[in-house]
Design an enzyme around this catalytic site. Structure first.
Site, PDB file in Angstrom:
ATOM      1  N   ASP A 155       0.701  -1.067  -0.017  1.00  0.00           N
ATOM      2  CA  ASP A 155      -0.110   0.028   0.020  1.00  0.00           C
ATOM      3  C   ASP A 155       0.882   1.250  -0.129  1.00  0.00           C
ATOM      4  O   ASP A 155       1.933   1.322   0.732  1.00  0.00           O
ATOM      5  CB  ASP A 155      -1.055  -0.035   1.178  1.00  0.00           C
TER       6      ASP A 155
ATOM      7  N   ASN B 222      -2.711  12.711  -3.533  1.00  0.00           N
ATOM      8  CA  ASN B 222      -3.629  13.010  -4.673  1.00  0.00           C
ATOM      9  C   ASN B 222      -4.154  14.411  -4.191  1.00  0.00           C
ATOM     10  O   ASN B 222      -4.310  15.169  -5.368  1.00  0.00           O
ATOM     11  CB  ASN B 222      -4.703  12.011  -4.769  1.00  0.00           C
TER      12      ASN B 222
ATOM     13  N   HIS C 241      -4.589  14.439  -9.387  1.00  0.00           N
ATOM     14  CA  HIS C 241      -4.897  13.085  -9.712  1.00  0.00           C
ATOM     15  C   HIS C 241      -3.848  12.751 -10.804  1.00  0.00           C
ATOM     16  O   HIS C 241      -3.644  11.487 -10.932  1.00  0.00           O
ATOM     17  CB  HIS C 241      -6.312  12.803 -10.160  1.00  0.00           C
TER      18      HIS C 241
ATOM     19  N   ASP D 118      -1.792   9.550 -10.781  1.00  0.00           N
ATOM     20  CA  ASP D 118      -1.350   8.299 -11.798  1.00  0.00           C
ATOM     21  C   ASP D 118       0.054   8.164 -12.171  1.00  0.00           C
ATOM     22  O   ASP D 118       0.400   7.135 -12.145  1.00  0.00           O
ATOM     23  CB  ASP D 118      -2.280   8.711 -13.024  1.00  0.00           C
TER      24      ASP D 118
ATOM     25  N   GLU E 147      -4.308   2.211  -4.569  1.00  0.00           N
ATOM     26  CA  GLU E 147      -2.972   2.444  -4.409  1.00  0.00           C
ATOM     27  C   GLU E 147      -2.309   1.017  -3.977  1.00  0.00           C
ATOM     28  O   GLU E 147      -1.239   1.075  -3.219  1.00  0.00           O
ATOM     29  CB  GLU E 147      -2.881   3.485  -3.413  1.00  0.00           C
TER      30      GLU E 147
END
Length: 393
Positions: A253, A261, A266, A270, A297
């Site tokens: 994780d 984010n 965003h 990514d 994630e």
């Protein structure tokens, strides 16, 4: 590595398909030659006055090339049946040479028919031979020409030798036959290439759909569905081997990714996930381990033939690979770089895939509650994690 490129090797597929086609059709064509020569011989010996409209006693030597056709066809059929590699270069060369030899023998038959007064059946016999050869050999232009050119040349030459047989109708018939078979060969070959092209397009489409169905569109890793299928197969195989197989799993994780984010946006998020995926892939064992995106994630790694201790070493390599990228994360209260928390679970006999995932998730939860940026191993003996963790500065 899970990523695959869509196959575009049309030339390779065409050549392989062409070779299979010519081998199959060559078998049929050899049988046609064998049976056709037998039929002619049977009619000659049992009905000499009616055979091919030739007077009795005028075909004393015509049976010799027919016998040659029979022997050659039978011998090559035998070789093809028992050859260990029917697609070898030697077999390919043998078939082409065979077509030339068969054609020369049929040329001799035609010449003997001409000389013995069998003109009425010449055109029919030549037409049958050329059309059967066309059906069998159109996929290989060289084999076709080796068979057809001598036959057509023999008709022209014998017509010039026996000038009494030359008429305008005969000439037009021979020219029409030659044009017909060549145009038909080109058309059939065009359809053959088109069929292979369509097949290749369909295979490419199926492969793309398969990749889309099993691949995470952002990272290119196996998606959860594909990973679950592989995990179930691994559990089934390990269970069948009665404990002789060992494998482990990593649950990873990205620490404080929601904050990342919110802070960077965003698109940057990514990009961060892609870099994390690349770091994980670079640290696992190539062509053995399977890396997947579990969701958001979270990532997951299947480690065949790896104990919990082996998995811990791989977890360290993953953390090190990510640390070397030094991805900035100013919104994290763990460190100012992007880090991973990792849970490790080892499969044991009788455990289902969902139980293994649950144990890895429990180990991950413990790693996150213990300060993040570390790995934890799940131990089933006391149902908790007691292994010292590996922490990145």
């Amino acid at each position: 590595m899970f990523r695959r490129k869509v196959c575009k090797a049309f030339d390779l597929r065409y050549e392989q398909t062409r070779q299979h086609a010519i081998i199959m059709s060559a078998n049929w064509f050899l049988w046609v030659n064998l049976l056709f020569s037998i039929v002619i011989l049977v009619r000659y010996y049992f009905h000499p006055r009616e055979s091919l409209s030739i007077p009795a006693g005028r075909m004393d030597f015509s049976h010799l090339p027919l016998f040659a056709v029979m022997v050659i066809s039978a011998a090559v059929l035998y070789i093809l049946k028992y050859s260990p590699d029917r697609l070898s270069r030697n077999i390919w060369t043998m078939l082409r040479v065979t077509m030339l030899i068969l054609s020369l023998n049929w040329c001799l038959v035609l010449f003997l028919l001409f000389s013995s007064g069998g003109r009425p059946v010449i055109f029919a016999l030549a037409s049958i031979l050329l059309l059967t050869g066309l059906i069998a050999l159109y996929v290989d232009a060289l084999a076709w020409f080796l068979f057809s050119v001598p036959l057509q040349a023999a008709i022209i030459i014998t017509s010039l030798v026996f000038t009494s047989y030359i008429t305008v109708v005969n000439v037009l018939a021979y020219i029409s036959l030659a044009l017909l078979v060549e145009s038909a060969r080109r058309m059939l070959n065009t359809w053959f290439v088109l069929a292979i092209h369509r097949e290749q397009e369909n295979n490419d489409l199926i492969q793309r759909l398969e990749i889309q169905a099993n691949c995470d569109p952002l990272t290119g890793l196996a998606n959860r569905r594909a990973f679950q299928v592989m995990l179930d197969k691994t559990v089934q195989r390990a269970s069948f081997q009665q404990g002789d197989s060992v494998f482990s799993m990593l649950m990873l994780d990205v620490d404080k990714f929601k904050n990342y984010n919110d802070f960077y946006g965003h698109q940057a998020g990514d990009s961060c996930l892609i870099q994390v995926a690349e770091s994980i892939e670079s640290a696992v064992r190539a062509n053995l381990d399977l890396v997947g995106r579990f969701g958001g994630e979270e990532f997951i790694v299947l480690l065949p033939q790896a104990s919990a201790t082996d998995a811990a070493d791989i977890a360290k390599r993953i953390q090190s690979a990510l640390s070397m990228r030094s991805i900035e994360h100013m919104a994290s209260d763990v460190t100012n770089k992007v880090t991973l928390s990792i849970g490790i679970a080892e499969w044991s006999v009788g455990m289902s895939s969902s139980q293994l995932i649950s144990r890895a998730d429990s180990a991950l939860y413990y790693a996150k509650n213990s300060g993040r940026n570390q790995y934890q191993i799940f131990y089933p003996a006391n149902d908790q994690q007691t292994e010292p963790t590996a922490k990145q500065a």
